[in-house]
Design a protein around this motif. Structure first.
Motif, short mmCIF file in Angstrom:
data_model
loop_
_atom_site.label_atom_id
_atom_site.label_comp_id
_atom_site.label_asym_id
_atom_site.label_seq_id
_atom_site.Cartn_x
_atom_site.Cartn_y
_atom_site.Cartn_z
N GLU A 1 44.56 42.34 30.55
CA GLU A 1 43.15 42.74 30.55
C GLU A 1 42.88 43.97 31.40
N LEU A 2 43.85 44.44 32.16
CA LEU A 2 43.64 45.58 33.06
C LEU A 2 43.56 46.90 32.30
N GLY A 3 42.79 47.82 32.85
CA GLY A 3 42.66 49.15 32.27
C GLY A 3 42.86 50.23 33.32
N HIS A 4 42.78 51.47 32.88
CA HIS A 4 42.98 52.62 33.75
C HIS A 4 41.98 52.59 34.91
N GLY A 5 42.49 52.70 36.11
CA GLY A 5 41.65 52.73 37.29
C GLY A 5 41.39 51.38 37.91
N ASP A 6 41.71 50.30 37.21
CA ASP A 6 41.51 48.96 37.79
C ASP A 6 42.42 48.77 39.00
N LEU A 7 41.94 47.98 39.94
CA LEU A 7 42.68 47.72 41.18
C LEU A 7 43.25 46.31 41.17
N VAL A 8 44.50 46.20 41.65
CA VAL A 8 45.19 44.92 41.76
C VAL A 8 45.65 44.77 43.20
N LEU A 9 45.18 43.73 43.87
CA LEU A 9 45.62 43.45 45.23
C LEU A 9 46.78 42.46 45.17
N VAL A 10 47.92 42.88 45.71
CA VAL A 10 49.08 41.99 45.86
C VAL A 10 49.11 41.66 47.35
N CYS A 11 48.99 40.37 47.68
CA CYS A 11 48.79 40.04 49.09
C CYS A 11 49.66 38.89 49.57
N ASP A 12 49.82 38.86 50.89
CA ASP A 12 50.53 37.76 51.53
C ASP A 12 49.64 36.53 51.58
N ALA A 13 50.19 35.44 52.05
CA ALA A 13 49.45 34.17 52.05
C ALA A 13 48.27 34.17 53.01
N GLY A 14 48.24 35.10 53.98
CA GLY A 14 47.17 35.10 54.97
C GLY A 14 46.04 36.06 54.72
#
Length: 129
Positions: free
Chosen positions: A17-30
């Motif tokens: 569902e993501l498109g150009h310019g969309d942001l994805v946060l990949v994060c740790d458990a905290g």
């Protein structure tokens, strides 16, 4: 049934569902998760899956045109800093508090089981053409 790539149906669907310019946060458990974005929580146990495993899987599936991480990562988590530097050459560094504010604009949050500090990155999606 998919043969390869990301097998988690919730994550695979969210990525589609993501498109150009969309942001994805990949994060740790905290990392505090902002209200609003879709969240795919992959955390199972401390350290599982690792930030590196999830980041590598996402980078194999996504076109990324930019990335932002906390400048504190360099001092507090040299292994995560080296990983980010090696995978994301155009990495921008900001104070951790700013990264938390920026993550409020994420369309997707992928939470890992990582249990080391500052193992977080905000990816900006690009296009393949």
């Amino acid at each position: 049934m998919r043969r390869a790539g990301i097998l988690n149906r919730h994550l695979a669907g969210a990525l589609a569902e993501l498109g150009h310019g969309d942001l994805v946060l990949v994060c740790d458990a905290g990392m505090p998760i902002p209200r609003g974005p879709r969240v795919v929580d992959l955390a199972f146990r401390a350290g599982v899956p690792s930030f590196a495993e999830v980041l590598d899987g996402l980078l194999a599936e996504l076109v990324v045109e930019g990335a932002t991480a906390a400048k504190e990562t360099r001092r507090a988590n040299p292994a995560a800093a080296a990983l980010l530097d090696g995978r994301l050459p155009a990495l921008r560094l900001v104070p951790h508090e700013r990264l938390k504010r920026l993550s409020g604009g994420a369309r997707l949050v992928v939470r890992t089981g990582e249990a080391s500090p500052y193992a977080n990155v905000l990816l900006r999606c690009g296009v393949f053409f």
